[in-house]
Design a protein around this motif. Structure first.
Motif, PDB file in Angstrom:
ATOM      1  N   PRO A 122      54.092  17.224-103.215  1.00  0.00           N
ATOM      2  CA  PRO A 122      54.162  15.795-103.519  1.00  0.00           C
ATOM      3  C   PRO A 122      55.610  15.359-103.745  1.00  0.00           C
ATOM      4  O   PRO A 122      56.418  16.107-104.282  1.00  0.00           O
ATOM      5  CB  PRO A 122      53.347  15.673-104.813  1.00  0.00           C
ATOM      6  CG  PRO A 122      53.433  17.006-105.454  1.00  0.00           C
ATOM      7  CD  PRO A 122      53.531  18.003-104.319  1.00  0.00           C
ATOM      8  N   PHE A 123      55.914  14.139-103.312  1.00  0.00           N
ATOM      9  CA  PHE A 123      57.255  13.598-103.517  1.00  0.00           C
ATOM     10  C   PHE A 123      57.266  12.357-104.408  1.00  0.00           C
ATOM     11  O   PHE A 123      58.306  11.970-104.887  1.00  0.00           O
ATOM     12  CB  PHE A 123      57.932  13.281-102.185  1.00  0.00           C
ATOM     13  CG  PHE A 123      58.447  14.495-101.477  1.00  0.00           C
ATOM     14  CD1 PHE A 123      59.515  15.221-101.980  1.00  0.00           C
ATOM     15  CD2 PHE A 123      57.853  14.928-100.312  1.00  0.00           C
ATOM     16  CE1 PHE A 123      59.982  16.345-101.327  1.00  0.00           C
ATOM     17  CE2 PHE A 123      58.318  16.058 -99.656  1.00  0.00           C
ATOM     18  CZ  PHE A 123      59.384  16.765-100.169  1.00  0.00           C
ATOM     19  N   SER A 124      56.112  11.761-104.614  1.00  0.00           N
ATOM     20  CA  SER A 124      56.096  10.580-105.469  1.00  0.00           C
ATOM     21  C   SER A 124      56.078  11.012-106.937  1.00  0.00           C
ATOM     22  O   SER A 124      55.451  12.015-107.296  1.00  0.00           O
ATOM     23  CB  SER A 124      54.894   9.690-105.164  1.00  0.00           C
ATOM     24  OG  SER A 124      53.715  10.253-105.703  1.00  0.00           O
ATOM     25  N   PRO A 125      56.753  10.275-107.807  1.00  0.00           N
ATOM     26  CA  PRO A 125      56.799  10.646-109.232  1.00  0.00           C
ATOM     27  C   PRO A 125      55.415  10.757-109.876  1.00  0.00           C
ATOM     28  O   PRO A 125      55.169  11.667-110.664  1.00  0.00           O
ATOM     29  CB  PRO A 125      57.620   9.518-109.871  1.00  0.00           C
ATOM     30  CG  PRO A 125      58.465   8.991-108.765  1.00  0.00           C
ATOM     31  CD  PRO A 125      57.630   9.134-107.525  1.00  0.00           C
ATOM     32  N   SER A 126      54.498   9.854-109.521  1.00  0.00           N
ATOM     33  CA  SER A 126      53.167   9.916-110.141  1.00  0.00           C
ATOM     34  C   SER A 126      52.415  11.176-109.707  1.00  0.00           C
ATOM     35  O   SER A 126      51.738  11.815-110.517  1.00  0.00           O
ATOM     36  CB  SER A 126      52.362   8.659-109.796  1.00  0.00           C
ATOM     37  OG  SER A 126      52.186   8.551-108.401  1.00  0.00           O
ATOM     38  N   GLU A 127      52.530  11.540-108.432  1.00  0.00           N
ATOM     39  CA  GLU A 127      51.867  12.766-107.955  1.00  0.00           C
ATOM     40  C   GLU A 127      52.487  14.003-108.590  1.00  0.00           C
ATOM     41  O   GLU A 127      51.783  14.950-108.936  1.00  0.00           O
ATOM     42  CB  GLU A 127      51.967  12.869-106.431  1.00  0.00           C
ATOM     43  CG  GLU A 127      51.116  11.880-105.672  1.00  0.00           C
ATOM     44  CD  GLU A 127      51.327  11.992-104.170  1.00  0.00           C
ATOM     45  OE1 GLU A 127      50.329  11.898-103.438  1.00  0.00           O
ATOM     46  OE2 GLU A 127      52.486  12.171-103.735  1.00  0.00           O
ATOM     47  N   ILE A 128      53.783  13.998-108.738  1.00  0.00           N
ATOM     48  CA  ILE A 128      54.464  15.138-109.357  1.00  0.00           C
ATOM     49  C   ILE A 128      54.022  15.293-110.808  1.00  0.00           C
ATOM     50  O   ILE A 128      53.704  16.401-111.262  1.00  0.00           O
ATOM     51  CB  ILE A 128      55.994  14.990-109.241  1.00  0.00           C
ATOM     52  CG1 ILE A 128      56.421  15.134-107.786  1.00  0.00           C
ATOM     53  CG2 ILE A 128      56.719  16.010-110.121  1.00  0.00           C
ATOM     54  CD1 ILE A 128      57.867  14.808-107.512  1.00  0.00           C
ATOM     55  N   SER A 159      51.256  14.205-112.184  1.00  0.00           N
ATOM     56  CA  SER A 159      49.844  14.603-112.192  1.00  0.00           C
ATOM     57  C   SER A 159      49.708  16.098-111.910  1.00  0.00           C
ATOM     58  O   SER A 159      48.957  16.797-112.588  1.00  0.00           O
ATOM     59  CB  SER A 159      49.077  13.793-111.149  1.00  0.00           C
ATOM     60  OG  SER A 159      47.771  14.252-111.031  1.00  0.00           O
TER      61      SER A 159
END
Length: 157
Positions: A95-101, A103
């Motif tokens: 993941p590269f998005s902050p929210s995915e990271i 999570s």
């Protein structure tokens, strides 16, 4: 006056970067620097390129200048190298998005760092598949050009 300063500065930089270099040494510097400059890892290429250039008795300022000129390519190719590595080794997408990271960090903890490590190694493997032929091609092209330049100008680089 500004034109004189810039012309003189350019000449001085050229002299420092090419001082005493043979066509072979210039070609090796190019073939080493550009592929090493696009490796999908940040922070270790400068010391590694310096050690390699010193070992091969290459012009270190030239190698480092070329390495830094390749930096925009490194930034541009970082994610594609990682994504191609994930495809090649059939890894889960990082993941590269902050929210995915965040999570993933909450659910897997250190597993995220393990996935980053494995994905980065896969990206390095893809980089090797690209860097070796790229280095060989750059060596041949730059050797041809530098030999032609030397024979036409009659002066040492």
């Amino acid at each position: 006056m500004n034109q004189y300063i810039s012309t003189k500065s350019i000449r001085q930089v050229r002299e420092v970067l090419s001082r005493g270099a043979t066509p072979r040494e210039l070609s090796l510097a190019i073939a080493l620097s550009v592929p090493m400059g696009i490796v999908p890892v940040f922070g270790f290429t400068t010391p590694l390129a310096t050690v390699i250039a010193m070992h091969w008795k290459l012009n270190v300022p030239l190698v480092l200048a070329l390495l830094y000129l390749a930096l925009p390519l490194q930034l541009l190719l970082f994610v594609p190298f990682l994504r191609m590595g994930e495809l090649l080794f059939q890894l889960a997408p990082l993941p590269f998005s902050p929210s995915e990271i965040m999570s993933m960090l909450e659910t897997t903890g250190w597993g995220l760092f393990q996935q980053i490590w494995v994905t980065n190694l896969a990206g390095i493997a893809v980089w090797l598949l690209v860097a070796i032929p790229l280095g060989a091609l750059l060596y041949q092209i730059s050797l041809l050009i530098s030999r032609r330049f030397l024979s036409n100008s009659g002066e040492a680089i």
